[in-house]
Design an enzyme around this catalytic site. Sequence first.
Site, PDB file in Angstrom:
ATOM      1  N   ARG A 124       0.823  -1.227   0.000  1.00 32.99           N
ATOM      2  CA  ARG A 124       0.000   0.000   0.000  1.00 32.99           C
ATOM      3  C   ARG A 124       0.851   1.268   0.000  1.00 32.99           C
ATOM      4  O   ARG A 124       0.420   2.333   0.431  1.00 32.99           O
ATOM      5  CB  ARG A 124      -0.975   0.031   1.177  1.00 32.99           C
ATOM      6  CG  ARG A 124      -1.977  -1.103   1.132  1.00 32.99           C
ATOM      7  CD  ARG A 124      -3.182  -0.814   1.995  1.00 32.99           C
ATOM      8  NE  ARG A 124      -4.146  -1.884   1.874  1.00 32.99           N
ATOM      9  CZ  ARG A 124      -4.117  -2.990   2.619  1.00 32.99           C
ATOM     10  NH1 ARG A 124      -3.187  -3.136   3.552  1.00 32.99           N
ATOM     11  NH2 ARG A 124      -4.999  -3.926   2.443  1.00 32.99           N
ATOM     12  N   LYS A 146       3.532  11.862 -11.128  1.00 35.10           N
ATOM     13  CA  LYS A 146       2.677  11.063 -12.015  1.00 35.10           C
ATOM     14  C   LYS A 146       3.391   9.757 -12.302  1.00 35.10           C
ATOM     15  O   LYS A 146       4.542   9.768 -12.777  1.00 35.10           O
ATOM     16  CB  LYS A 146       2.413  11.796 -13.327  1.00 35.10           C
ATOM     17  CG  LYS A 146       1.271  12.778 -13.261  1.00 35.10           C
ATOM     18  CD  LYS A 146       0.899  13.270 -14.666  1.00 35.10           C
ATOM     19  CE  LYS A 146      -0.217  14.281 -14.606  1.00 35.10           C
ATOM     20  NZ  LYS A 146      -0.499  14.867 -15.928  1.00 35.10           N
ATOM     21  N   GLU A 188      10.901  19.748 -24.100  1.00 40.10           N
ATOM     22  CA  GLU A 188      10.158  19.986 -22.849  1.00 40.10           C
ATOM     23  C   GLU A 188      10.725  21.209 -22.113  1.00 40.10           C
ATOM     24  O   GLU A 188      10.000  21.896 -21.403  1.00 40.10           O
ATOM     25  CB  GLU A 188      10.208  18.746 -21.942  1.00 40.10           C
ATOM     26  CG  GLU A 188       9.601  17.483 -22.560  1.00 40.10           C
ATOM     27  CD  GLU A 188       8.070  17.383 -22.403  1.00 40.10           C
ATOM     28  OE1 GLU A 188       7.459  18.312 -21.861  1.00 40.10           O
ATOM     29  OE2 GLU A 188       7.517  16.364 -22.852  1.00 40.10           O
ATOM     30  N   LYS A 230       8.107  23.539 -13.139  1.00 35.40           N
ATOM     31  CA  LYS A 230       7.236  22.379 -12.908  1.00 35.40           C
ATOM     32  C   LYS A 230       6.849  22.300 -11.429  1.00 35.40           C
ATOM     33  O   LYS A 230       5.697  22.011 -11.098  1.00 35.40           O
ATOM     34  CB  LYS A 230       7.923  21.093 -13.363  1.00 35.40           C
ATOM     35  CG  LYS A 230       7.066  19.879 -13.066  1.00 35.40           C
ATOM     36  CD  LYS A 230       6.990  18.874 -14.146  1.00 35.40           C
ATOM     37  CE  LYS A 230       5.887  17.861 -13.849  1.00 35.40           C
ATOM     38  NZ  LYS A 230       5.929  16.688 -14.656  1.00 35.40           N
ATOM     39  N   GLU A 240      -4.004  17.833 -10.966  1.00 30.62           N
ATOM     40  CA  GLU A 240      -4.528  18.313 -12.248  1.00 30.62           C
ATOM     41  C   GLU A 240      -6.043  18.494 -12.204  1.00 30.62           C
ATOM     42  O   GLU A 240      -6.768  17.968 -13.050  1.00 30.62           O
ATOM     43  CB  GLU A 240      -4.128  17.325 -13.355  1.00 30.62           C
ATOM     44  CG  GLU A 240      -4.044  17.982 -14.732  1.00 30.62           C
ATOM     45  CD  GLU A 240      -3.386  17.099 -15.772  1.00 30.62           C
ATOM     46  OE1 GLU A 240      -2.287  16.581 -15.514  1.00 30.62           O
ATOM     47  OE2 GLU A 240      -3.971  16.914 -16.833  1.00 30.62           O
ATOM     48  N   ARG A 245      -2.145  22.505 -13.863  1.00 31.15           N
ATOM     49  CA  ARG A 245      -1.201  21.453 -14.265  1.00 31.15           C
ATOM     50  C   ARG A 245      -1.440  21.021 -15.716  1.00 31.15           C
ATOM     51  O   ARG A 245      -0.520  20.594 -16.405  1.00 31.15           O
ATOM     52  CB  ARG A 245      -1.283  20.246 -13.318  1.00 31.15           C
ATOM     53  CG  ARG A 245      -0.220  19.204 -13.629  1.00 31.15           C
ATOM     54  CD  ARG A 245      -0.012  18.196 -12.518  1.00 31.15           C
ATOM     55  NE  ARG A 245       1.084  17.303 -12.870  1.00 31.15           N
ATOM     56  CZ  ARG A 245       1.716  16.492 -12.033  1.00 31.15           C
ATOM     57  NH1 ARG A 245       1.346  16.461 -10.767  1.00 31.15           N
ATOM     58  NH2 ARG A 245       2.699  15.726 -12.444  1.00 31.15           N
ATOM     59  N   ASN A 249       0.519  20.138 -20.535  1.00 34.05           N
ATOM     60  CA  ASN A 249       0.205  19.321 -21.710  1.00 34.05           C
ATOM     61  C   ASN A 249       0.288  20.119 -23.007  1.00 34.05           C
ATOM     62  O   ASN A 249      -0.143  19.631 -24.058  1.00 34.05           O
ATOM     63  CB  ASN A 249      -1.193  18.698 -21.573  1.00 34.05           C
ATOM     64  CG  ASN A 249      -1.236  17.683 -20.448  1.00 34.05           C
ATOM     65  OD1 ASN A 249      -0.233  17.028 -20.161  1.00 34.05           O
ATOM     66  ND2 ASN A 249      -2.374  17.573 -19.792  1.00 34.05           N
ATOM     67  N   HIS A 252       0.892  18.464 -26.310  1.00 32.09           N
ATOM     68  CA  HIS A 252       0.712  17.020 -26.135  1.00 32.09           C
ATOM     69  C   HIS A 252      -0.502  16.461 -26.874  1.00 32.09           C
ATOM     70  O   HIS A 252      -0.496  15.302 -27.261  1.00 32.09           O
ATOM     71  CB  HIS A 252       0.635  16.662 -24.646  1.00 32.09           C
ATOM     72  CG  HIS A 252       1.979  16.665 -23.971  1.00 32.09           C
ATOM     73  ND1 HIS A 252       2.760  17.794 -23.846  1.00 32.09           N
ATOM     74  CD2 HIS A 252       2.704  15.664 -23.406  1.00 32.09           C
ATOM     75  CE1 HIS A 252       3.881  17.494 -23.219  1.00 32.09           C
ATOM     76  NE2 HIS A 252       3.879  16.206 -22.954  1.00 32.09           N
ATOM     77  N   HIS A 256       0.415  13.839 -29.381  1.00 30.24           N
ATOM     78  CA  HIS A 256      -0.067  12.469 -29.159  1.00 30.24           C
ATOM     79  C   HIS A 256      -0.634  11.892 -30.459  1.00 30.24           C
ATOM     80  O   HIS A 256      -0.396  10.727 -30.797  1.00 30.24           O
ATOM     81  CB  HIS A 256      -1.139  12.466 -28.066  1.00 30.24           C
ATOM     82  CG  HIS A 256      -1.805  11.144 -27.886  1.00 30.24           C
ATOM     83  ND1 HIS A 256      -1.325  10.181 -27.030  1.00 30.24           N
ATOM     84  CD2 HIS A 256      -2.894  10.603 -28.494  1.00 30.24           C
ATOM     85  CE1 HIS A 256      -2.099   9.112 -27.106  1.00 30.24           C
ATOM     86  NE2 HIS A 256      -3.059   9.346 -27.985  1.00 30.24           N
ATOM     87  N   HIS A 270       8.834  10.959 -28.271  1.00 27.03           N
ATOM     88  CA  HIS A 270       7.808  11.738 -27.564  1.00 27.03           C
ATOM     89  C   HIS A 270       8.130  13.242 -27.594  1.00 27.03           C
ATOM     90  O   HIS A 270       7.268  14.074 -27.921  1.00 27.03           O
ATOM     91  CB  HIS A 270       7.673  11.242 -26.128  1.00 27.03           C
ATOM     92  CG  HIS A 270       6.763  12.081 -25.296  1.00 27.03           C
ATOM     93  ND1 HIS A 270       5.400  12.132 -25.514  1.00 27.03           N
ATOM     94  CD2 HIS A 270       7.013  12.942 -24.272  1.00 27.03           C
ATOM     95  CE1 HIS A 270       4.854  12.984 -24.662  1.00 27.03           C
ATOM     96  NE2 HIS A 270       5.805  13.482 -23.890  1.00 27.03           N
TER      97      HIS A 270
HETATM   98  N1  GLY Z   1       4.124  15.568 -17.692  1.00 30.66           N
HETATM   99  C1  GLY Z   1       3.003  16.321 -17.345  1.00 30.66           C
HETATM  100  C2  GLY Z   1       2.724  16.360 -15.869  1.00 30.66           C
HETATM  101  O1  GLY Z   1       3.551  15.927 -15.089  1.00 30.66           O
HETATM  102  O2  GLY Z   1       1.692  16.806 -15.478  1.00 30.66           O
END
Ligand code: GLY
Length: 373
Positions: A124, A146, A188, A230, A240, A245, A249, A252, A256, A270
């Site tokens: 857990r 993430k 990025e 960030k 998000e 947040r 993107n 993206h 994508h 990417h």
């Molecule tokens: N890579 C996008 C984020 O971490 O929200």
Amino acid sequence: MAIIPVELAGRSYDVHVGHGLLDNALVKARKFVEPFSGRKVPVVADRKAMDHHGERLAQSLAVDGYAIEWFVVEPGETAKSWAGLEKLVDWLLALGITRSDHVFALGGGVVGDLTGFACAIVKRGCGFVQLPTTLLAQVDSSVGGKTAINTAAGKNLVGAFHQPSLVLADLDTLATLPPRELRAGYAEVLKYGVLGDAEFFDWLDDRGGAVLALGDEALEQAVATSVAAKARIVAEDERETTGTRALLNLGHTFGHALEAETGFSDRLLHGEGVALGMVLAARYSARRGNLSDDSAARITRAIDAAGLPAEISALGLDCDGQALVAHMLHDKKMESGGTLPFILLHDIGSAYLAKDVDLADVATFLDGQLQAH
Ligand code: GLY
């Protein structure tokens, strides 16, 4: 060296950016190493990262008699799967991992995402330390918690928010990165300028060449500034939910679609998809009258100057705009009401979340972009 705090109530941690950090891993991470019984430190590593940097990490831990238990992940996305997760979780359980232990992740985004997710669910939840060895992982995926694996339905659809306890972004590791991967990570870096920091964008116009040449001072400043951006965004909107947040993107949604159309293959990395996606987001913003044509052209020039792809017409895709929109509709960012949010631009340094984008218009726009420029 720079230390950037990620401020999250009860789960705050530091991101260290600098040279020689892996050589001092024990000094930096002692409190995360000590609880593990038998002086064994579990390290999940991408094979290439282990080959290049494993010895340095092992030596830094050996000073105090610690030894590494390696879990090696082959390069590519294969390990970021249910099967890869099962193997890693079983391995951690066999090691006798407890909730107060920390697992170290040495490598790029695949290793960080897989390790983070395994650590979110094993017993857990146990701790983990990110040791990112690619530019993309240093400025993006290792920071912010993430974690995810890919499934048959798509990429990153199963995962958890699970923050690391420490991130050591050792800039020395970038010297062994293939130049194309370095450039992909640089997309990025540029993204932080384009979405929220016009001054940083200007600075990159001037110093981007030095960053890509791994010039010490410029590289550290670029990575530290990106991480700080960030960290600010994650501190404001960890899960998000407010739209802040989501600005990360930028590029993206378009990117994508291009990655999907090229089969998520080496044809388009990417970061290259994100670079092209930023050009498309800028041009589409200009089409809507939100961004000046000059600013869209500046963004395109910055991407091209970094040796990144800037024109989708050059990809030689055998599809139309509607097919690219269809890929977008399979993206996880599709909202429950059936709308597809786009990150668009008012200006360089000023991105916003648009929920009113007409997909038929996007398809027409993309038809134009797919034609030679
Ligand atoms: N890579 C996008 C984020 O971490 O929200």
